[in-house]
Structure formats: structure tokens, C-alpha cells
Design an enzyme around this catalytic site. Structure first.
Site, PDB file in Angstrom:
ATOM      1  N   ASP A   1      -7.449 -41.859-106.676  1.00  0.00           N
ATOM      2  CA  ASP A   1      -6.502 -41.378-107.694  1.00  0.00           C
ATOM      3  C   ASP A   1      -5.857 -40.072-107.243  1.00  0.00           C
ATOM      4  OD1 ASP A   1      -7.244 -43.543-109.222  1.00  0.00           O
ATOM      5  OD2 ASP A   1      -8.844 -42.434-110.234  1.00  0.00           O
TER       6      ASP A   1
ATOM      7  N   GLY B   1      -5.224 -44.100-114.428  1.00  0.00           N
ATOM      8  CA  GLY B   1      -3.894 -43.595-114.790  1.00  0.00           C
ATOM      9  C   GLY B   1      -3.932 -42.101-115.060  1.00  0.00           C
ATOM     10  N   ALA B   2      -4.781 -41.693-115.990  1.00  0.00           N
ATOM     11  CA  ALA B   2      -4.839 -40.277-116.365  1.00  0.00           C
ATOM     12  C   ALA B   2      -5.296 -39.410-115.186  1.00  0.00           C
ATOM     13  CB  ALA B   2      -5.770 -40.097-117.559  1.00  0.00           C
TER      14      ALA B   2
ATOM     15  N   GLY C   1     -10.300 -42.504-115.925  1.00  0.00           N
ATOM     16  CA  GLY C   1      -9.294 -43.569-116.020  1.00  0.00           C
ATOM     17  C   GLY C   1      -8.301 -43.359-114.893  1.00  0.00           C
TER      18      GLY C   1
HETATM   19  O1  RIB Z   1     -10.819 -44.254-109.949  1.00  0.00           O
HETATM   20  C1  RIB Z   1     -11.851 -43.677-110.703  1.00  0.00           C
HETATM   21  C2  RIB Z   1     -11.722 -44.091-112.127  1.00  0.00           C
HETATM   22  O2  RIB Z   1     -11.935 -45.472-112.218  1.00  0.00           O
HETATM   23  C3  RIB Z   1     -12.729 -43.464-113.050  1.00  0.00           C
HETATM   24  O3  RIB Z   1     -12.310 -42.250-113.598  1.00  0.00           O
HETATM   25  C4  RIB Z   1     -12.976 -44.547-114.088  1.00  0.00           C
HETATM   26  O4  RIB Z   1     -12.532 -44.218-115.352  1.00  0.00           O
HETATM   27  C5  RIB Z   1     -12.276 -45.792-113.541  1.00  0.00           C
HETATM   28  O5  RIB Z   1     -11.108 -46.041-114.184  1.00  0.00           O
END
Ligand code: RIB
Length: 291
Positions: free
Chosen positions: A237, A39-40, A37
Site C-alpha cells: 500500500d 484503500g485507506a 484497509g
Molecule cells: O495491505 C494491508 C491491508 O490489507 C491491511 O491494512 C488490511 O486491512 C488488509 O486490507
């Protein structure tokens, strides 16, 4: 305090030699379930570097959701504002890793239960932050509510516009930095409401090519170190988490972009969105060429 408001997904990852054609069945070479995810992932990236971070989001009241909350807490990320909801299940992302890249299908589930009303009840947590980071895997009206609270309280905001959706024109004054990848940036700039001045807020990631940003109308490029790619999932991320961390630590934009680009490069050398996110020590060693 850095606050991340966004998604928590369970990543269901299949490795395969090449992408299947429509209607074709292929044998994959591996399957793993990981925490993900956007965010996490960004919260974990901040924490691994040593930052103080809280997460605001929703999971289902299911084993995925319970496991995720336990995991975040163990990692040292505050989950006081990660709400288990009962009417829907934890978000999932089905990820295919093939041909040196990945493709992802997200089913938002509980991530879409994070409503503006819920954000209203978490106003203080946002107002007390120095930096708030957002992505677009939660409802747009929720992102807007967070931006409004941040603006009222002079909190720096970083919006990672992924997955891409058009940015309402009135959001721009509430955004301090926007961090699209090259595809998202192209879409952003095509918008009729996009103004030249907004480029100054833009930090554009461009995969293995590095990062581009603008200052006083001038374009600046930070190139990415060359690495052996294992899995690119979560590179963006890692960049966003590291960008928030180094900005919060008081580094200037150039230094912040350099650190964040190197962190993202390191992240792709291991499997899974969070698997390769570096600690501060690992990042420093890497940047000093001692890896
Ligand atoms: O940016 C990668 C993420 O995108 C993955 O971890 C997946 O959950 C999606 O949200």
C-alpha cells in the site's frame, strides 16, 4: 488531486512467534487495533508524502467507522465521499504477524456497500481527479464503474490487483498502470486473455527484491534498499500510494518506481500498515543515506 477508491478496515493485529497449526492454541506476544484497509492505507501514504488526496469508500455507522472518519479528517484526507452505511459494520482485517511475515483475513462489511450506483453519485469527484487508485477489496462491478468514468475523463488509473481476482479482459484498455506483487503478476500472466502488450502497464513489486517493469519490450529492475524488517503489512500500500504521488508530481516512471520502492522499504521498519509510512522529508533523508 489523487482519488483513492477502496476499502477502509480496522486491523486487529496479533503478534505471535510462529503460526498456529490447525486446532492448536498458542500464546501471542501482543495485540493492537489499527486503522487499515488497502484503500485507506494508500490514501494515508499519499497524504504523508504531502499529496492532496480524497478517499471514496464506505464504513459502518459504528464506533470503528466514526473513529476512522475522524482520523482521516485529522490527517487532512477529504472524507466528503466516505459514506457511513447503516446495514452492515465497518470492514475488519484479522492479521497475524509471525515469522517475519503476515497473514490476513478480511471481512469486507461496509466496503461491499460501495456500489456502482453510489459511484455514479460521485462521478464529478472522479472526473476532476488527475490520478485514481483502486484495489480489489470493494465489489468488482464498482471498480469497473470507476474505471469507466476515469477513461471517459482521461484520468490516469492505477489498479492494485489485491487481493487477487481475475481481471476482465475489457478492463485492460481502461487501466493505465497495474501494480501486482510477484504472486498476483504470475496469476495475471496465466490468464488466457493476457497479452504481451499488457506487460507495459505492469509495475510488479517483489518484496525485498524491489520492483520490475517493462518499457518497449525491455525489462527494468529497481532494487529495494536493505532494511531491518519489523512488520511487512502495508508495504504494498505504501508503494502504491507513493507511486501515485510521485507520478502525479510529474516524475518519470524510473524515478517514480525508485521513490516508491524506498518508501515501501521504509514502511516495513515500523509496526502496523500505516505506522511506517514516510513523510517526504523522511524519504529524502533515507534515500540520501542519512537515516
Ligand atoms: O495491505 C494491508 C491491508 O490489507 C491491511 O491494512 C488490511 O486491512 C488488509 O486490507
Amino acid at each position: 488531486m489523487i482519488t483513492i477508491v477502496g476499502s477502509l478496515n480496522i486491523d486487529l493485529i496479533t503478534k505471535v512467534g510462529c503460526y498456529p497449526k490447525l486446532g492448536e492454541t498458542l500464546l501471542g506476544s501482543g495485540f493492537q487495533t489499527k486503522f487499515g484497509g488497502k484503500g485507506a492505507n494508500q490514501a494515508v501514504a499519499v497524504r504523508k508524502l504531502g499529496g492532496e488526496v480524497q478517499m471514496i469508500g464506505c464504513v459502518g455507522s459504528d464506533s470503528y467507522g466514526n473513529d476512522y472518519r475522524t482520523y482521516l479528517q485529522k490527517e487532512g484526507i477529504s472524507i466528503d465521499n466516505v459514506e457511513p452505511v447503516t446495514h452492515t459494520s465497518t470492514g475488519t482485517a484479522t492479521i497475524i504477524v509471525a515469522e517475519g511475515d503476515n497473514s490476513i483475513i478480511v471481512v469486507p462489511g461496509a466496503n461491499f456497500a460501495l456500489t456502482p450506483e453510489m459511484i455514479e453519485s460521485k462521478k464529478d469527484a472522479i472526473a476532476k481527479s488527475e490520478v485514481v487508485v483502486l484495489q480489489l477489496e470493494i465489489p468488482m462491478e464498482t471498480v469497473e464503474k470507476v474505471l469507466e468514468i476515469a477513461k471517459e475523463n482521461n484520468v490516469t488509473t492505477i489498479l492494485n490487483p489485491a487481493p487477487f481476482q481475475s481481471i476482465p479482459s475489457h478492463w485492460w484498455e481502461m487501466i493505465t498502470y497495474i501494480t501486482p506483487n510477484e504472486h498476483e503478476a504470475a496469476q495475471l500472466m496465466k490468464d488466457v486473455h493476457f497479452k504481451e502488450a499488457y506487460k507495459e502497464k505492469m509495475i510488479m513489486t517483489n518484496g525485498s527484491k524491489g520492483v520490475l517493469y517493462y518499457r518497449n519490450g525491455k525489462e527494468y529492475k529497481i532494487s529495494a534498499p536493505k532494511v531491518q524488517v519489523v512488520d511487512t503489512t502495508g508495504a504494498g500500500d505504501t508503494f502504491n500510494g507513493a507511486f501515485a504521488y510521485f507520478l502525479h508530481e510529474g516524475y518519470n516512471l524510473e524515478e517514480t518506481c525508485k521513490f516508491a520502492t524506498s518508501a515501501a522499504s521504509l514502511s516495513v521498519t515500523k509496526f502496523g500498515a500505516q505506522g511506517g509510512m514516510p513523510t517526504l522529508e523522511e524519504l529524502q533523508k533515507f534515500m540520501n543515506g542519512q537515516h
